[in-house]
Scaffold this motif. Structure first.
Motif, PDB file in Angstrom:
ATOM      1  N   ILE A 122      20.549 -25.589  87.378  1.00 55.88           N
ATOM      2  CA  ILE A 122      21.151 -26.319  88.490  1.00 55.88           C
ATOM      3  C   ILE A 122      21.358 -25.336  89.643  1.00 55.88           C
ATOM      4  N   ASP A 123      20.524 -25.427  90.655  1.00 55.97           N
ATOM      5  CA  ASP A 123      20.690 -24.605  91.850  1.00 55.97           C
ATOM      6  C   ASP A 123      20.067 -25.336  93.031  1.00 55.97           C
ATOM      7  N   ASN A 125      17.200 -25.358  94.029  1.00 53.68           N
ATOM      8  CA  ASN A 125      15.848 -25.816  93.700  1.00 53.68           C
ATOM      9  C   ASN A 125      15.841 -26.736  92.485  1.00 53.68           C
ATOM     10  N   LEU A 126      16.894 -27.524  92.330  1.00 54.60           N
ATOM     11  CA  LEU A 126      17.084 -28.340  91.129  1.00 54.60           C
ATOM     12  C   LEU A 126      15.853 -29.170  90.786  1.00 54.60           C
ATOM     13  N   GLU A 127      15.342 -29.921  91.751  1.00 50.91           N
ATOM     14  CA  GLU A 127      14.222 -30.822  91.463  1.00 50.91           C
ATOM     15  C   GLU A 127      12.972 -30.047  91.052  1.00 50.91           C
ATOM     16  N   ASP A 128      12.689 -28.935  91.724  1.00 49.74           N
ATOM     17  CA  ASP A 128      11.545 -28.104  91.348  1.00 49.74           C
ATOM     18  C   ASP A 128      11.727 -27.538  89.947  1.00 49.74           C
ATOM     19  N   ASN A 129      12.950 -27.156  89.632  1.00 51.15           N
ATOM     20  CA  ASN A 129      13.226 -26.620  88.295  1.00 51.15           C
ATOM     21  C   ASN A 129      12.944 -27.668  87.219  1.00 51.15           C
ATOM     22  N   ILE A 130      13.375 -28.898  87.476  1.00 53.34           N
ATOM     23  CA  ILE A 130      13.161 -29.979  86.514  1.00 53.34           C
ATOM     24  C   ILE A 130      11.675 -30.253  86.340  1.00 53.34           C
ATOM     25  N   ALA A 131      10.956 -30.373  87.447  1.00 54.63           N
ATOM     26  CA  ALA A 131       9.525 -30.669  87.388  1.00 54.63           C
ATOM     27  C   ALA A 131       8.772 -29.593  86.612  1.00 54.63           C
ATOM     28  N   GLU A 132       9.173 -28.337  86.814  1.00 50.23           N
ATOM     29  CA  GLU A 132       8.495 -27.233  86.129  1.00 50.23           C
ATOM     30  C   GLU A 132       8.722 -27.290  84.624  1.00 50.23           C
ATOM     31  N   TYR A 149      29.503 -32.482  88.181  1.00 52.27           N
ATOM     32  CA  TYR A 149      30.959 -32.600  88.256  1.00 52.27           C
ATOM     33  C   TYR A 149      31.640 -31.362  88.819  1.00 52.27           C
ATOM     34  N   ILE A 150      31.032 -30.184  88.690  1.00 50.78           N
ATOM     35  CA  ILE A 150      31.692 -28.970  89.159  1.00 50.78           C
ATOM     36  C   ILE A 150      31.517 -28.775  90.659  1.00 50.78           C
ATOM     37  N   ASN A 151      30.264 -28.893  91.144  1.00 49.58           N
ATOM     38  CA  ASN A 151      30.013 -28.562  92.554  1.00 49.58           C
ATOM     39  C   ASN A 151      29.436 -29.702  93.380  1.00 49.58           C
ATOM     40  N   GLY A 152      29.215 -30.865  92.773  1.00 43.81           N
ATOM     41  CA  GLY A 152      28.772 -32.022  93.538  1.00 43.81           C
ATOM     42  C   GLY A 152      27.292 -32.070  93.853  1.00 43.81           C
ATOM     43  N   ILE A 153      26.482 -31.162  93.316  1.00 45.50           N
ATOM     44  CA  ILE A 153      25.038 -31.218  93.563  1.00 45.50           C
ATOM     45  C   ILE A 153      24.500 -32.546  93.041  1.00 45.50           C
ATOM     46  N   GLU A 297      29.203 -22.309  97.745  1.00 42.70           N
ATOM     47  CA  GLU A 297      28.115 -21.539  97.144  1.00 42.70           C
ATOM     48  C   GLU A 297      26.798 -21.862  97.843  1.00 42.70           C
ATOM     49  N   SER A 298      25.876 -20.919  97.823  1.00 45.13           N
ATOM     50  CA  SER A 298      24.610 -21.070  98.535  1.00 45.13           C
ATOM     51  C   SER A 298      23.795 -22.243  98.015  1.00 45.13           C
ATOM     52  N   ALA A 299      23.916 -22.541  96.721  1.00 41.78           N
ATOM     53  CA  ALA A 299      23.163 -23.649  96.140  1.00 41.78           C
ATOM     54  C   ALA A 299      23.523 -24.977  96.795  1.00 41.78           C
ATOM     55  N   VAL A 300      24.752 -25.086  97.275  1.00 42.22           N
ATOM     56  CA  VAL A 300      25.196 -26.301  97.970  1.00 42.22           C
ATOM     57  C   VAL A 300      24.815 -26.241  99.443  1.00 42.22           C
ATOM     58  N   VAL A 301      25.060 -25.109 100.069  1.00 41.70           N
ATOM     59  CA  VAL A 301      24.775 -24.951 101.502  1.00 41.70           C
ATOM     60  C   VAL A 301      23.300 -25.169 101.800  1.00 41.70           C
ATOM     61  N   ASN A 302      22.431 -24.706 100.900  1.00 47.30           N
ATOM     62  CA  ASN A 302      20.994 -24.732 101.156  1.00 47.30           C
ATOM     63  C   ASN A 302      20.318 -26.048 100.795  1.00 47.30           C
ATOM     64  N   ARG A 303      21.074 -27.003 100.267  1.00 48.81           N
ATOM     65  CA  ARG A 303      20.485 -28.297  99.929  1.00 48.81           C
ATOM     66  C   ARG A 303      20.795 -29.327 101.008  1.00 48.81           C
ATOM     67  N   GLU A 304      19.788 -30.131 101.341  1.00 52.89           N
ATOM     68  CA  GLU A 304      19.988 -31.183 102.338  1.00 52.89           C
ATOM     69  C   GLU A 304      20.774 -32.347 101.751  1.00 52.89           C
ATOM     70  N   LEU A 305      20.446 -32.727 100.523  1.00 53.90           N
ATOM     71  CA  LEU A 305      21.106 -33.857  99.864  1.00 53.90           C
ATOM     72  C   LEU A 305      22.317 -33.364  99.082  1.00 53.90           C
ATOM     73  N   HIS A 306      23.455 -34.004  99.303  1.00 55.90           N
ATOM     74  CA  HIS A 306      24.658 -33.616  98.569  1.00 55.90           C
ATOM     75  C   HIS A 306      25.596 -34.822  98.462  1.00 55.90           C
ATOM     76  N   SER A 307      26.530 -34.715  97.519  1.00 56.71           N
ATOM     77  CA  SER A 307      27.539 -35.764  97.328  1.00 56.71           C
ATOM     78  C   SER A 307      28.765 -35.438  98.178  1.00 56.71           C
ATOM     79  N   SER A 308      29.892 -36.033  97.851  1.00 58.17           N
ATOM     80  CA  SER A 308      31.140 -35.739  98.567  1.00 58.17           C
ATOM     81  C   SER A 308      32.083 -34.884  97.724  1.00 58.17           C
ATOM     82  N   ILE A 309      31.509 -34.184  96.731  1.00 61.00           N
ATOM     83  CA  ILE A 309      32.264 -33.263  95.879  1.00 61.00           C
ATOM     84  C   ILE A 309      31.880 -31.838  96.263  1.00 61.00           C
ATOM     85  N   PHE A 310      32.880 -30.992  96.458  1.00 58.82           N
ATOM     86  CA  PHE A 310      32.633 -29.598  96.841  1.00 58.82           C
ATOM     87  C   PHE A 310      33.510 -28.676  96.002  1.00 58.82           C
ATOM     88  N   ASN A 311      32.966 -27.523  95.658  1.00 57.80           N
ATOM     89  CA  ASN A 311      33.732 -26.504  94.953  1.00 57.80           C
ATOM     90  C   ASN A 311      33.839 -25.292  95.873  1.00 57.80           C
TER      91      ASN A 311
END
Length: 356
Positions: A122-123, A125-132, A149-153, A297-311
């Protein structure tokens, strides 16, 4: 958005940024529960005789909100009960893809049953990680939370459609506990084969109620397993001996599932489109301002799509400061988790930022 403090009285006293931990009790829900128990008090078994009609209405309300036929909606006390029941009907020789550090109710339920398991990170590049991992490991099932649940990704629903298109035999089992109630969702048009959720968070339905939605073909997938709980159905169960009946052994709780319908009625009254727009607008502003402060965290900042949960970065001292200033949130992972619902406002965000 309109002022919801009358419907949710706790908002008069606190800045409530903790829906990811527990939704709020509404005035509508309190009124329903008082009427329910009064009817039970004076009606006894006469009140109980009406329960099946209530449950049919609840299934329809859930199905209408999330785009699923009512006969493929199962009412469960929570996500964990339904998911563990589902896994008991799945061949344990199947290979399952999980996300590292996903919610324990998802991962532990799979890991503890002896399935062959592979993982994706989970970072950003989540979707790329899953596809790989899907390409390399060829799993039979992908079980995951739609929102972490932790960071809202939040996983991209368009990616899931493409994943399903490229891997039509891959079954997608999703936990929507941190998602359902935040935006319009059409289960039938989605890539998911199964969606389950507890309703005490973003649906504000109180504890003891949840649901599972199934695509039609899942009836064959599950019934092929060694799954005999359907034999426990009572003689008055509307789904006795059916696929949905396997997830509803014994008596359902009229108070809790009536609460779920009441909560959905409030969502319809407000409007799911208005709820979605309000959440997305506030989450966008929150992400921008929290990013400026350098607490995400950078994993949240660098993603365009996000929820309304932030850590956010913060220790126990900061957490206690927020609580002292009547800002309700949670300590999760290595930081402090904040979550914004439709009843929150930019004033709540500014209050938070002031304390930070």
């Amino acid at each position: 958005m309109k002022n919801f403090k009358k419907q949710f009285p706790l908002l008069e006293q606190y800045t409530y940024l903790n829906t990811a931990a527990s939704g709020l009790l509404s005035e509508n829900l309190l009124e329903f529960r008082q009427d329910h128990d009064l009817d039970f008090l004076i009606g006894g078994s006469l009140f109980r005789d009406k329960r099946d009609a209530l449950f049919l209405k609840v299934r329809k309300a859930v199905g209408d909100l999330f785009g699923c036929a009512p006969n493929l909606v199962a009412l469960t006390p929570n996500f964990s009960f339904g998911f563990n029941t589902l896994l008991e009907g799945i061949d344990h020789s199947k290979k399952v893809l999980l996300l590292k550090n996903d919610y324990p109710s998802v991962n532990w339920a799979v890991e503890s049953r002896g399935f062959e398991v592979c993982y994706a990170e989970i970072d950003e590049n989540l979707e790329d990680n899953i596809a790989e991992v899907v390409s390399r490991e060829k799993p039979d099932i992908f079980a995951f939370s739609l929102v972490q649940y932790i960071n809202g990704i939040k996983i991209d629903p368009d990616f899931l459609l493409k994943l399903k298109e490229d891997n039509p035999g891959l079954l997608l089992f999703a936990d929507g506990t941190q998602f359902c109630g935040t935006e319009k969702f059409d289960f039938e048009a989605s890539a998911l084969d199964v969606l389950g959720a507890s309703a005490y968070k973003w649906l504000n339905a109180g504890y003891g109620n949840g649901f599972f939605l199934f695509k039609e073909h899942m009836q064959e997938k599950v019934q092929s397993g060694e799954f005999e709980i359907k034999d426990l159905q009572g003689k008055n169960k509307p789904h006795k001996g059916s696929f949905i009946g396997t997830f509803e052994p014994g008596h359902l709780d009229t108070l809790n599932f009536g609460s779920l319908k009441t909560a959905i009625d409030l969502i319809k009254q407000v409007g799911i489109a208005e709820i979605e727009n309000g959440i997305k607008e506030l989450a966008s502003v929150a992400k921008a301002k929290l990013s400026e402060k350098g607490v995400l965290e950078s994993a949240v900042v660098n993603r365009e799509l996000h929820s309304s949960i932030f850590n956010i970065r913060g220790d126990d001292k900061l957490f206690q400061k927020l609580r002292t200033n009547r800002i309700i949130c949670s300590q999760r992972g290595e930081g402090i988790r904040l979550s914004f619902h439709y009843f929150n406002s930019e004033e709540d965000l500014e209050n938070l930022l002031k304390q930070l």
